[in-house]
Design a protein around this motif. Structure first.
Motif, mmCIF file in Angstrom:
data_model
loop_
_atom_site.group_PDB
_atom_site.id
_atom_site.type_symbol
_atom_site.label_atom_id
_atom_site.label_comp_id
_atom_site.label_asym_id
_atom_site.label_seq_id
_atom_site.Cartn_x
_atom_site.Cartn_y
_atom_site.Cartn_z
ATOM 1 N N LEU A 40 16.087 -0.777 2.948
ATOM 2 C CA LEU A 40 15.499 -1.351 1.745
ATOM 3 C C LEU A 40 14.395 -2.308 2.190
ATOM 4 N N VAL A 41 13.170 -2.022 1.777
ATOM 5 C CA VAL A 41 12.002 -2.805 2.175
ATOM 6 C C VAL A 41 11.617 -3.717 1.014
ATOM 7 N N LEU A 42 11.482 -5.021 1.309
ATOM 8 C CA LEU A 42 11.204 -5.997 0.261
ATOM 9 C C LEU A 42 10.062 -6.920 0.668
ATOM 10 N N ALA A 43 9.167 -7.199 -0.271
ATOM 11 C CA ALA A 43 8.113 -8.203 -0.101
ATOM 12 C C ALA A 43 7.855 -8.831 -1.469
ATOM 13 N N ILE A 79 14.492 -4.719 5.309
ATOM 14 C CA ILE A 79 13.265 -5.042 6.034
ATOM 15 C C ILE A 79 12.500 -6.008 5.145
ATOM 16 N N LEU A 80 12.443 -7.265 5.577
ATOM 17 C CA LEU A 80 11.778 -8.316 4.814
ATOM 18 C C LEU A 80 10.382 -8.504 5.389
ATOM 19 N N LEU A 81 9.387 -8.331 4.543
ATOM 20 C CA LEU A 81 8.000 -8.396 5.000
ATOM 21 C C LEU A 81 7.245 -9.517 4.316
ATOM 22 N N PRO A 82 6.345 -10.180 5.046
ATOM 23 C CA PRO A 82 5.449 -11.122 4.371
ATOM 24 C C PRO A 82 4.501 -10.343 3.473
ATOM 25 N N GLU A 87 1.127 -3.995 6.773
ATOM 26 C CA GLU A 87 1.913 -2.884 6.227
ATOM 27 C C GLU A 87 1.987 -2.959 4.711
ATOM 28 N N VAL A 88 2.276 -4.135 4.178
ATOM 29 C CA VAL A 88 2.367 -4.308 2.721
ATOM 30 C C VAL A 88 1.005 -4.062 2.080
ATOM 31 N N MET A 89 -0.038 -4.619 2.668
ATOM 32 C CA MET A 89 -1.382 -4.436 2.117
ATOM 33 C C MET A 89 -1.759 -2.951 2.086
ATOM 34 N N GLU A 90 -1.446 -2.224 3.145
ATOM 35 C CA GLU A 90 -1.788 -0.810 3.224
ATOM 36 C C GLU A 90 -0.987 0.019 2.207
ATOM 37 N N ILE A 91 0.320 -0.223 2.130
ATOM 38 C CA ILE A 91 1.160 0.545 1.204
ATOM 39 C C ILE A 91 0.766 0.271 -0.245
ATOM 40 N N THR A 92 0.546 -1.004 -0.584
ATOM 41 C CA THR A 92 0.199 -1.321 -1.974
ATOM 42 C C THR A 92 -1.183 -0.784 -2.337
ATOM 43 N N ILE A 119 8.953 4.736 -3.027
ATOM 44 C CA ILE A 119 8.304 3.459 -3.302
ATOM 45 C C ILE A 119 8.519 3.181 -4.779
ATOM 46 N N MET A 120 9.372 2.200 -5.060
ATOM 47 C CA MET A 120 9.748 1.904 -6.446
ATOM 48 C C MET A 120 8.770 0.935 -7.092
ATOM 49 N N THR A 121 8.320 -0.041 -6.318
ATOM 50 C CA THR A 121 7.356 -1.013 -6.804
ATOM 51 C C THR A 121 6.322 -1.232 -5.721
ATOM 52 N N SER A 122 5.068 -1.119 -6.093
ATOM 53 C CA SER A 122 3.962 -1.361 -5.176
ATOM 54 C C SER A 122 2.835 -1.946 -6.009
ATOM 55 N N ARG A 123 2.688 -3.269 -5.911
ATOM 56 C CA ARG A 123 1.695 -3.986 -6.710
ATOM 57 C C ARG A 123 0.758 -4.743 -5.798
ATOM 58 N N SER A 124 -0.421 -4.965 -6.261
ATOM 59 C CA SER A 124 -1.397 -5.753 -5.513
ATOM 60 C C SER A 124 -0.805 -7.112 -5.164
ATOM 61 N N VAL A 125 -0.996 -7.517 -3.942
ATOM 62 C CA VAL A 125 -0.515 -8.822 -3.497
ATOM 63 C C VAL A 125 -1.152 -9.924 -4.327
ATOM 64 N N LEU A 126 -2.415 -9.763 -4.701
ATOM 65 C CA LEU A 126 -3.090 -10.774 -5.521
ATOM 66 C C LEU A 126 -2.454 -10.887 -6.898
ATOM 67 N N ALA A 127 -2.043 -9.768 -7.483
ATOM 68 C CA ALA A 127 -1.379 -9.796 -8.793
ATOM 69 C C ALA A 127 -0.045 -10.517 -8.686
ATOM 70 N N CYS A 128 0.699 -10.268 -7.622
ATOM 71 C CA CYS A 128 1.990 -10.941 -7.436
ATOM 72 C C CYS A 128 1.804 -12.426 -7.220
#
Length: 162
Positions: A40-43, A79-82, A87-92, A119-128
């Motif tokens: 389970l990958v979380l950011a 897997i806890l990611l900043p 990785e988060v930036m690329e996936i989102t 991938i259940m949720t993938s939102r822009s980091v800026l939106a979050c």
């Protein structure tokens, strides 16, 4: 599609109250794991990517509240990611979910080969970051933390016998 994906929706909703709206929430099946064992990958804005016992316990408690024991056991690692990790930036950027689940196969992610993923949720980091209150930093950087879930043998032993 894995039935576990839909069962994790209430988990996501409850965890978002504590950690902010997720930039990334996904299930991945690493190639080396047996069938139906998932990472389970979380950011999220207030989810620290370093090991913190209290937040890990909160994730476990919410999962136990919403999942059956069988489904809980299917998730073997977190897997806890900043939020600002590459990785988060690329996936989102590559897989914006926009209210749907994206199923992927045979990809390399987090320097590991993933047999299957959702991938259940993938939102822009800026939106979050805009949605998050000022508590916690969204500018955290650093490596992912991979945490093996505690074994559930004690919980199995405590189940009433019929």
């Amino acid at each position: 599609m894995s039935d576990l994906v839909e069962k994790l929706r209430p988990v996501e909703r409850d965890l978002a109250r504590d950690f902010g709206d997720f930039a990334l929430l996904a299930l991945f099946a690493p190639e080396e794991n047996s069938y139906e064992r998932w990472d389970l990958v979380l950011a999220a804005p207030r989810l620290h990517h370093t090991y913190e016992r209290a937040q890990l316990q909160r994730i476990i408690d919410v999962m136990r509240q919403h999942l059956t024991l069988k489904d809980y056991i299917r998730v073997c690692r977190f897997i806890l990611l900043p939020m600002t990790s590459p990785e988060v930036m690329e996936i989102t950027r590559r897989y914006p979910t926009e209210g749907r689940v994206i199923e992927i196969f045979s990809r390399e992610m987090f320097s590991r080969f993933m047999r299957e993923g959702y991938i259940m949720t993938s939102r822009s980091v800026l939106a979050c970051a805009a949605d998050a209150p000022s508590q916690g930093s969204t500018e955290c950087t650093g490596p992912a933390t991979i945490v093996r879930k505690p074994r559930v043998t004690r919980q199995v032993a405590e189940l009433p016998r019929t």
